[in-house]
Design a protein around this motif. Sequence first.
Motif, mmCIF file in Angstrom:
data_model
loop_
_atom_site.group_PDB
_atom_site.id
_atom_site.type_symbol
_atom_site.label_atom_id
_atom_site.label_comp_id
_atom_site.label_asym_id
_atom_site.label_seq_id
_atom_site.Cartn_x
_atom_site.Cartn_y
_atom_site.Cartn_z
ATOM 1 N N GLN A 65 37.074 33.174 15.915
ATOM 2 C CA GLN A 65 38.210 34.329 15.622
ATOM 3 C C GLN A 65 39.087 34.130 15.735
ATOM 4 O OE1 GLN A 65 35.885 37.868 17.375
ATOM 5 N NE2 GLN A 65 35.944 38.485 15.624
ATOM 6 N N ALA A 66 39.939 33.382 16.887
ATOM 7 C CA ALA A 66 40.497 33.064 17.408
ATOM 8 C C ALA A 66 41.936 31.949 16.308
ATOM 9 C CB ALA A 66 41.090 32.419 19.259
ATOM 10 N N THR A 67 40.251 30.822 15.903
ATOM 11 C CA THR A 67 41.264 30.088 15.230
ATOM 12 C C THR A 67 41.729 31.148 13.989
ATOM 13 O OG1 THR A 67 38.988 29.956 14.115
ATOM 14 C CG2 THR A 67 39.717 28.617 16.050
ATOM 15 N N LYS A 68 41.011 32.031 13.526
ATOM 16 C CA LYS A 68 41.903 32.184 12.630
ATOM 17 C C LYS A 68 42.626 33.546 12.588
ATOM 18 C CE LYS A 68 37.539 34.401 11.673
ATOM 19 N NZ LYS A 68 36.842 34.729 10.557
ATOM 20 N N GLN A 69 42.948 33.402 13.867
ATOM 21 C CA GLN A 69 43.811 34.879 14.125
ATOM 22 C C GLN A 69 45.616 33.784 14.686
ATOM 23 O OE1 GLN A 69 44.776 38.077 13.755
ATOM 24 N NE2 GLN A 69 42.407 37.368 12.518
ATOM 25 N N THR A 70 45.788 32.238 14.740
ATOM 26 C CA THR A 70 46.006 31.892 15.288
ATOM 27 C C THR A 70 48.113 31.806 14.851
ATOM 28 O OG1 THR A 70 45.009 30.237 15.598
ATOM 29 C CG2 THR A 70 47.341 29.487 15.537
ATOM 30 N N SER A 71 47.761 32.321 12.885
ATOM 31 C CA SER A 71 49.543 32.415 12.618
ATOM 32 C C SER A 71 50.015 33.820 13.535
ATOM 33 C CB SER A 71 49.494 32.568 11.264
ATOM 34 O OG SER A 71 48.428 33.369 10.474
ATOM 35 N N ASN A 72 48.805 34.607 13.539
ATOM 36 C CA ASN A 72 49.413 35.393 14.360
ATOM 37 C C ASN A 72 49.837 35.666 16.020
ATOM 38 O OD1 ASN A 72 49.058 37.472 11.872
ATOM 39 N ND2 ASN A 72 46.803 37.562 12.138
ATOM 40 N N LEU A 73 49.378 34.523 16.812
ATOM 41 C CA LEU A 73 49.800 34.106 17.695
ATOM 42 C C LEU A 73 50.955 33.299 17.809
ATOM 43 C CD1 LEU A 73 45.557 34.294 19.337
ATOM 44 C CD2 LEU A 73 47.373 35.902 19.741
ATOM 45 N N ALA A 79 49.628 30.869 7.795
ATOM 46 C CA ALA A 79 48.559 31.156 7.974
ATOM 47 C C ALA A 79 47.632 30.403 6.575
ATOM 48 C CB ALA A 79 48.432 32.072 7.260
ATOM 49 N N GLU A 118 45.168 25.564 15.457
ATOM 50 C CA GLU A 118 43.813 26.285 15.457
ATOM 51 C C GLU A 118 43.259 25.710 16.694
ATOM 52 O OE1 GLU A 118 46.544 27.316 12.528
ATOM 53 O OE2 GLU A 118 46.370 25.519 13.469
ATOM 54 N N THR A 121 43.788 26.627 19.646
ATOM 55 C CA THR A 121 43.585 28.203 19.823
ATOM 56 C C THR A 121 41.848 28.281 20.719
ATOM 57 O OG1 THR A 121 45.693 28.899 18.818
ATOM 58 C CG2 THR A 121 44.394 30.307 19.480
#
Length: 162
Positions: A65-73, A79, A118, A121
């Motif tokens: 899940q974290a890999t998919k949220q990297t651009s938010n972090l 993205a 990603e 992360t």
Amino acid sequence: MSQQFSHFDEQGHAVMVDISDKDITKREATAYSSIEVNDAVFEQIQRGDNKKGDVFGVARIAGIQATKQTSNLIPLCHAIPISKVSVQFDWADQQSSPYQINITCTVKTTGQTGVEMEALTGASVAALTIYDMCKAVDKTMTIGPTYLTSKSGGQSGDYVRD
């Protein structure tokens, strides 16, 4: 020869790198992290009786899940579509405490920018999740080091850590 940072404009302001002219290529990155745990955590994970559940199973999902949220972090990350993620765990040494869990996160995409952040992360969040699930038993757990082990694709070519 000095390398110019690509995330700054001529005035020194932070900018997102323009990737619109980059070729779409297959890209892959693998990152490593680790966490040291005490005897009680080692035994709990081995027996599968942590009160919060399957430690590696939950940490694997968290890493994915974290890999998919990297651009938010990470503020200047793009993205990007993720094609595949794998998060693997293994014990470095099962002979004595502290026990070290090795975490490897591999991310793939076909796109205009790489997946190094990603992968980093994903490995980091997997380690943090293990800490969260086991902190009631061991608050002395140590996370790290965390680093990129390899990447392929893109303009800068392939990289493999020595």
